[in-house]
Design a protein around this motif. Structure first.
Motif, PDB file in Angstrom:
ATOM      1  N   VAL A  51       0.513  -1.239   0.247  1.00 62.64           N
ATOM      2  CA  VAL A  51       0.300  -0.036  -0.087  1.00 62.64           C
ATOM      3  C   VAL A  51       1.081   0.924   0.449  1.00 62.64           C
ATOM      4  O   VAL A  51       1.438   1.691   0.744  1.00 62.64           O
ATOM      5  CB  VAL A  51      -1.252  -0.109   1.521  1.00 62.64           C
ATOM      6  CG1 VAL A  51      -1.668   1.416   1.424  1.00 62.64           C
ATOM      7  CG2 VAL A  51      -1.893  -1.240   0.774  1.00 62.64           C
ATOM      8  N   ASP A  52       0.686   2.044  -0.917  1.00 63.44           N
ATOM      9  CA  ASP A  52       1.629   3.135  -1.330  1.00 63.44           C
ATOM     10  C   ASP A  52       1.201   4.507  -1.087  1.00 63.44           C
ATOM     11  O   ASP A  52      -0.153   4.851  -2.063  1.00 63.44           O
ATOM     12  CB  ASP A  52       2.615   3.435  -2.367  1.00 63.44           C
ATOM     13  CG  ASP A  52       3.142   4.417  -2.923  1.00 63.44           C
ATOM     14  OD1 ASP A  52       3.562   5.260  -1.620  1.00 63.44           O
ATOM     15  OD2 ASP A  52       3.239   4.645  -3.552  1.00 63.44           O
ATOM     16  N   LEU A  53       1.112   5.569  -0.005  1.00 65.85           N
ATOM     17  CA  LEU A  53      -0.071   6.475   0.655  1.00 65.85           C
ATOM     18  C   LEU A  53       1.228   7.342   0.341  1.00 65.85           C
ATOM     19  O   LEU A  53       2.241   7.484   0.704  1.00 65.85           O
ATOM     20  CB  LEU A  53      -0.625   5.968   1.915  1.00 65.85           C
ATOM     21  CG  LEU A  53      -1.623   4.757   2.387  1.00 65.85           C
ATOM     22  CD1 LEU A  53      -1.992   4.804   3.582  1.00 65.85           C
ATOM     23  CD2 LEU A  53      -2.431   4.871   0.565  1.00 65.85           C
ATOM     24  N   VAL A  54       0.051   9.006   0.065  1.00 68.42           N
ATOM     25  CA  VAL A  54       0.872  10.301   0.602  1.00 68.42           C
ATOM     26  C   VAL A  54      -0.242  10.667   1.703  1.00 68.42           C
ATOM     27  O   VAL A  54      -1.156  10.889   1.752  1.00 68.42           O
ATOM     28  CB  VAL A  54       1.085  11.325  -0.438  1.00 68.42           C
ATOM     29  CG1 VAL A  54       1.692  12.401  -0.082  1.00 68.42           C
ATOM     30  CG2 VAL A  54       2.422   9.984  -1.718  1.00 68.42           C
ATOM     31  N   VAL A  55      -0.009  10.941   2.605  1.00 70.14           N
ATOM     32  CA  VAL A  55      -0.038  11.521   3.386  1.00 70.14           C
ATOM     33  C   VAL A  55      -0.399  13.124   3.781  1.00 70.14           C
ATOM     34  O   VAL A  55       0.778  13.348   3.897  1.00 70.14           O
ATOM     35  CB  VAL A  55      -0.727  10.572   4.984  1.00 70.14           C
ATOM     36  CG1 VAL A  55      -1.268   9.619   4.558  1.00 70.14           C
ATOM     37  CG2 VAL A  55       0.429  10.929   6.046  1.00 70.14           C
ATOM     38  N   ASP A  56      -1.484  14.357   4.788  1.00 68.44           N
ATOM     39  CA  ASP A  56      -1.071  14.621   5.061  1.00 68.44           C
ATOM     40  C   ASP A  56      -0.338  15.556   6.438  1.00 68.44           C
ATOM     41  O   ASP A  56      -1.746  14.994   7.590  1.00 68.44           O
ATOM     42  CB  ASP A  56      -2.168  15.758   5.194  1.00 68.44           C
ATOM     43  CG  ASP A  56      -2.387  17.249   5.127  1.00 68.44           C
ATOM     44  OD1 ASP A  56      -1.034  18.244   5.325  1.00 68.44           O
ATOM     45  OD2 ASP A  56      -2.879  18.519   4.327  1.00 68.44           O
ATOM     46  N   ALA A  57       1.038  15.733   6.957  1.00 70.35           N
ATOM     47  CA  ALA A  57       0.773  15.588   8.139  1.00 70.35           C
ATOM     48  C   ALA A  57       1.232  17.472   8.730  1.00 70.35           C
ATOM     49  O   ALA A  57       1.696  17.854   9.428  1.00 70.35           O
ATOM     50  CB  ALA A  57       2.404  15.051   8.849  1.00 70.35           C
ATOM     51  N   GLY A  58      -0.451  17.554   8.054  1.00 71.22           N
ATOM     52  CA  GLY A  58       0.217  19.455   8.870  1.00 71.22           C
ATOM     53  C   GLY A  58       0.955  20.749   8.428  1.00 71.22           C
ATOM     54  O   GLY A  58       1.775  20.087   7.042  1.00 71.22           O
ATOM     55  N   ALA A  59       1.188  20.906   9.257  1.00 69.76           N
ATOM     56  CA  ALA A  59       1.960  22.265   8.875  1.00 69.76           C
ATOM     57  C   ALA A  59       3.485  21.013   8.280  1.00 69.76           C
ATOM     58  O   ALA A  59       4.354  22.171   7.787  1.00 69.76           O
ATOM     59  CB  ALA A  59       2.221  23.088   9.785  1.00 69.76           C
ATOM     60  N   ALA A  60       3.712  20.533   9.010  1.00 71.41           N
ATOM     61  CA  ALA A  60       5.078  19.306   8.581  1.00 71.41           C
ATOM     62  C   ALA A  60       5.718  18.695   7.392  1.00 71.41           C
ATOM     63  O   ALA A  60       6.389  18.417   6.751  1.00 71.41           O
ATOM     64  CB  ALA A  60       5.130  18.211   9.494  1.00 71.41           C
ATOM     65  N   GLY A  61       4.370  19.375   6.845  1.00 67.95           N
ATOM     66  CA  GLY A  61       3.771  18.963   4.911  1.00 67.95           C
ATOM     67  C   GLY A  61       3.257  17.424   4.979  1.00 67.95           C
ATOM     68  O   GLY A  61       2.645  16.832   5.137  1.00 67.95           O
TER      69      GLY A  61
END
Length: 247
Positions: A114-124
């Motif tokens: 499973v290949d995901l890109v997640v939003d970690a807030g202000a950290a990018g």
């Protein structure tokens, strides 16, 4: 006019991986409530689950999403009697993109990542690649070669590669040391008395990884034949406080 709300900072994260043995514990019982209890104990932002198995007339994914307070992204490797089996990632963070990496080898049980890109807030952004590798050495080498190529195609954000690698020795992962550093590998299998480091969490840049621990609660010791592995990350520790990974 009111100012636009600032993006909430989210730097420290808990990331876990666990082979849940299809929800069947060491006592031979299929016990979804026990799996859910372990997820509640982990209290992780992202959990990669291997050997996720559904059952007829029971929505296992919905039960585990509720326990983790997270959205589940399922990538089954095969179906049997109408029930799915494979990899699931539970994420409390918004998922920006998702893909399935095919790791199947001829005449072997199908595998994927499973290949995901997640939003970690202000950290990018954070890339998360979760997998369950095969049992044979040559099979794993082929799968690791494919993962190495796929990770090298992008790699501009902090990246976590995790899952059940089925590798008793760390030499198979040496190719990743340039980006992830030398892999730390606490034993997670078998759950009553762990001897083998089958489960791994690799993080790039290496400075992002703050801690790596095995979750050893009483219920985790019987819920599966593997213990969960948990990492604490600080994405702000990446160079210049910005996502950047050189492969």
């Amino acid at each position: 006019m009111a100012a636009a709300p600032q993006r909430q900072a989210r730097v420290k994260l808990r990331i876990a991986t666990w082979n849940m043995h299809a929800g069947v514990g060491l006592d031979g019982r299929f016990a979804p409530a026990r799996i859910a209890r372990v997820l509640e104990e982990l209290d992780a932002d992202i959990v990669a689950l291997q050997e996720f198995g559904s059952r007829r007339a029971f929505d296992m994914l919905a039960r585990l999403e509720q326990a983790a307070g997270a959205r589940g992204i399922a990538m089954p490797t095969f179906s049997k009697f109408g029930c799915d089996f494979g990899n699931v990632v539970l994420s409390r963070l918004p998922v920006l993109a998702s893909a399935c990496i095919d790791l199947a080898c001829d005449r072997r049980e199908p595998r994927n990542a499973v290949d995901l890109v997640v939003d970690a807030g202000a950290a990018g952004r954070l890339r998360v690649v979760a997998t369950h590798l095969g049992l044979g050495r040559a099979e794993r080498e082929s799968q690791l070669t494919r993962l190495d190529a796929v990770l090298g195609e992008a790699g501009r954000e902090p990246t976590v590669l995790l899952g059940d690698f089925n590798a008793w020795r760390s030499r198979a992962l040496a190719r990743f040391e340039a980006a992830f550093g030398r892999a730390r590998a606490p034993a997670t299998f078998p759950s009553p008395f762990p001897l083998a480091a089958l489960d791994r969490i690799l993080v790039a840049p290496a400075a992002v990884l703050l801690a790596l621990d095995v979750h050893r609660s009483r219920i985790a010791r019987i819920a599966s034949d593997h213990l969960p592995l948990v990492a604490t990350l600080d994405i702000g520790n990446s160079p210049s406080n910005r996502p950047s990974v050189a492969w």
